[in-house]
Every structure is written in structure tokens, then in C-alpha cells.
Write a protein that holds these residues in place. Sequence first.
Motif, PDB file in Angstrom:
ATOM      1  N   TYR A  33       0.841  -1.196   0.000  1.00 22.38           N
ATOM      2  CA  TYR A  33       0.000   0.000   0.000  1.00 22.38           C
ATOM      3  C   TYR A  33       0.873   1.243   0.000  1.00 22.38           C
ATOM      4  CZ  TYR A  33      -3.422  -3.321   1.841  1.00 22.38           C
ATOM      5  OH  TYR A  33      -4.237  -4.399   2.031  1.00 22.38           O
ATOM      6  N   GLU A  38      -5.773  12.230   2.594  1.00 19.84           N
ATOM      7  CA  GLU A  38      -7.172  11.845   2.362  1.00 19.84           C
ATOM      8  C   GLU A  38      -7.635  12.110   0.936  1.00 19.84           C
ATOM      9  OE1 GLU A  38     -10.097  13.016   5.286  1.00 19.84           O
ATOM     10  OE2 GLU A  38      -8.496  13.213   6.763  1.00 19.84           O
ATOM     11  N   ALA A  41      -6.542   9.288  -1.574  1.00 17.23           N
ATOM     12  CA  ALA A  41      -6.878   7.894  -1.272  1.00 17.23           C
ATOM     13  C   ALA A  41      -7.696   7.261  -2.396  1.00 17.23           C
ATOM     14  CB  ALA A  41      -7.643   7.812   0.039  1.00 17.23           C
ATOM     15  N   PRO A  43      -8.610   3.138  -2.731  1.00 15.92           N
ATOM     16  CA  PRO A  43      -8.369   1.739  -2.367  1.00 15.92           C
ATOM     17  C   PRO A  43      -8.157   0.810  -3.569  1.00 15.92           C
ATOM     18  CG  PRO A  43     -10.147   2.649  -1.054  1.00 15.92           C
ATOM     19  CD  PRO A  43      -9.814   3.667  -2.112  1.00 15.92           C
ATOM     20  N   ILE A  48      -3.915   4.205   0.435  1.00 12.77           N
ATOM     21  CA  ILE A  48      -4.763   4.352   1.615  1.00 12.77           C
ATOM     22  C   ILE A  48      -4.432   5.642   2.351  1.00 12.77           C
ATOM     23  CG2 ILE A  48      -5.213   1.882   1.865  1.00 12.77           C
ATOM     24  CD1 ILE A  48      -3.129   1.880   4.119  1.00 12.77           C
ATOM     25  N   SER A  49      -5.468   6.234   2.897  1.00  9.37           N
ATOM     26  CA  SER A  49      -5.345   7.500   3.606  1.00  9.37           C
ATOM     27  C   SER A  49      -4.645   7.304   4.946  1.00  9.37           C
ATOM     28  CB  SER A  49      -6.741   8.081   3.848  1.00  9.37           C
ATOM     29  OG  SER A  49      -6.696   9.122   4.788  1.00  9.37           O
ATOM     30  N   GLU A  50      -3.851   8.302   5.314  1.00 11.48           N
ATOM     31  CA  GLU A  50      -3.202   8.288   6.617  1.00 11.48           C
ATOM     32  C   GLU A  50      -4.218   8.284   7.754  1.00 11.48           C
ATOM     33  OE1 GLU A  50      -1.295  12.073   7.717  1.00 11.48           O
ATOM     34  OE2 GLU A  50      -2.453  12.969   6.096  1.00 11.48           O
ATOM     35  N   SER A  51      -5.442   8.741   7.491  1.00  7.83           N
ATOM     36  CA  SER A  51      -6.464   8.803   8.536  1.00  7.83           C
ATOM     37  C   SER A  51      -7.402   7.600   8.526  1.00  7.83           C
ATOM     38  CB  SER A  51      -7.258  10.103   8.416  1.00  7.83           C
ATOM     39  OG  SER A  51      -7.902  10.169   7.166  1.00  7.83           O
ATOM     40  N   SER A  52      -7.198   6.657   7.594  1.00  3.82           N
ATOM     41  CA  SER A  52      -7.993   5.426   7.603  1.00  3.82           C
ATOM     42  C   SER A  52      -7.534   4.559   8.781  1.00  3.82           C
ATOM     43  CB  SER A  52      -7.793   4.656   6.293  1.00  3.82           C
ATOM     44  OG  SER A  52      -6.460   4.141   6.236  1.00  3.82           O
ATOM     45  N   PRO A  53      -8.337   3.589   9.201  1.00  6.28           N
ATOM     46  CA  PRO A  53      -7.901   2.739  10.316  1.00  6.28           C
ATOM     47  C   PRO A  53      -6.541   2.072  10.070  1.00  6.28           C
ATOM     48  CG  PRO A  53     -10.239   2.426   9.930  1.00  6.28           C
ATOM     49  CD  PRO A  53      -9.726   3.290   8.802  1.00  6.28           C
ATOM     50  N   GLY A  55      -4.183   3.048   7.810  1.00  4.04           N
ATOM     51  CA  GLY A  55      -3.176   4.095   7.691  1.00  4.04           C
ATOM     52  C   GLY A  55      -2.750   4.629   9.050  1.00  4.04           C
ATOM     53  N   THR A  56      -3.719   4.902   9.914  1.00  5.04           N
ATOM     54  CA  THR A  56      -3.433   5.397  11.260  1.00  5.04           C
ATOM     55  C   THR A  56      -2.591   4.403  12.044  1.00  5.04           C
ATOM     56  OG1 THR A  56      -5.490   6.668  11.307  1.00  5.04           O
ATOM     57  CG2 THR A  56      -4.496   6.160  13.431  1.00  5.04           C
TER      58      THR A  56
END
Length: 84
Positions: A33, A38, A41, A43, A48-53, A55-56
Motif C-alpha cells: 500500500y 485523504e 486515497a 483503495p 490508503i489515507s493516513e487517517s484510515s484505520p 493508515g493510522t
Amino acid sequence: MHFLVSTGFSGAHPEVNVGSTVTVHIGKSKHTYKIVGEWEANPAEKKISESSPLGTALIGKKVGEEIEVEAPAGKVKYRVAEIE
């Protein structure tokens, strides 16, 4: 005149950050990935976004570290295999 250019990585084992391409193992399968902001992003393109589960959970991790992420089917364990 000399300029110092920082790659954002220090040492032999960089940490996951925005812009990193991360390969993780989920059991015996392997997935790669790219961690993005955001607005980037996607999928379907494995961005994947840094703020997705996921990504975080990956931000700040190093090669060899494991994380657990809550998914609709239950918790999924990932192991960081490579960071570019």
C-alpha cells in the motif's frame, strides 16, 4: 554552495509516514500500500489515507512491527515487511 537534501528517512529502518510505500504480511499473503493524504486515497489503486484505520495504525511503525486493525470480519493482524 552545498545543499543537504533530506529523504525523510534516518537509519536503516525508516518509519512509515505519508508518502511511504509499505508491504505488509497478513498471515501468508502479502499486500503493498501507499500511504497518502485523504484527498489522494483510492483503495482500488492500493492508496490508503493516513487517517484510515489501517493508515493510522501503520504511521510510525518500523519493519518487523505488528499491528491489529478492526475490520468488519473482526481484528486483522498485519506485520510490516518492507518500507520504501
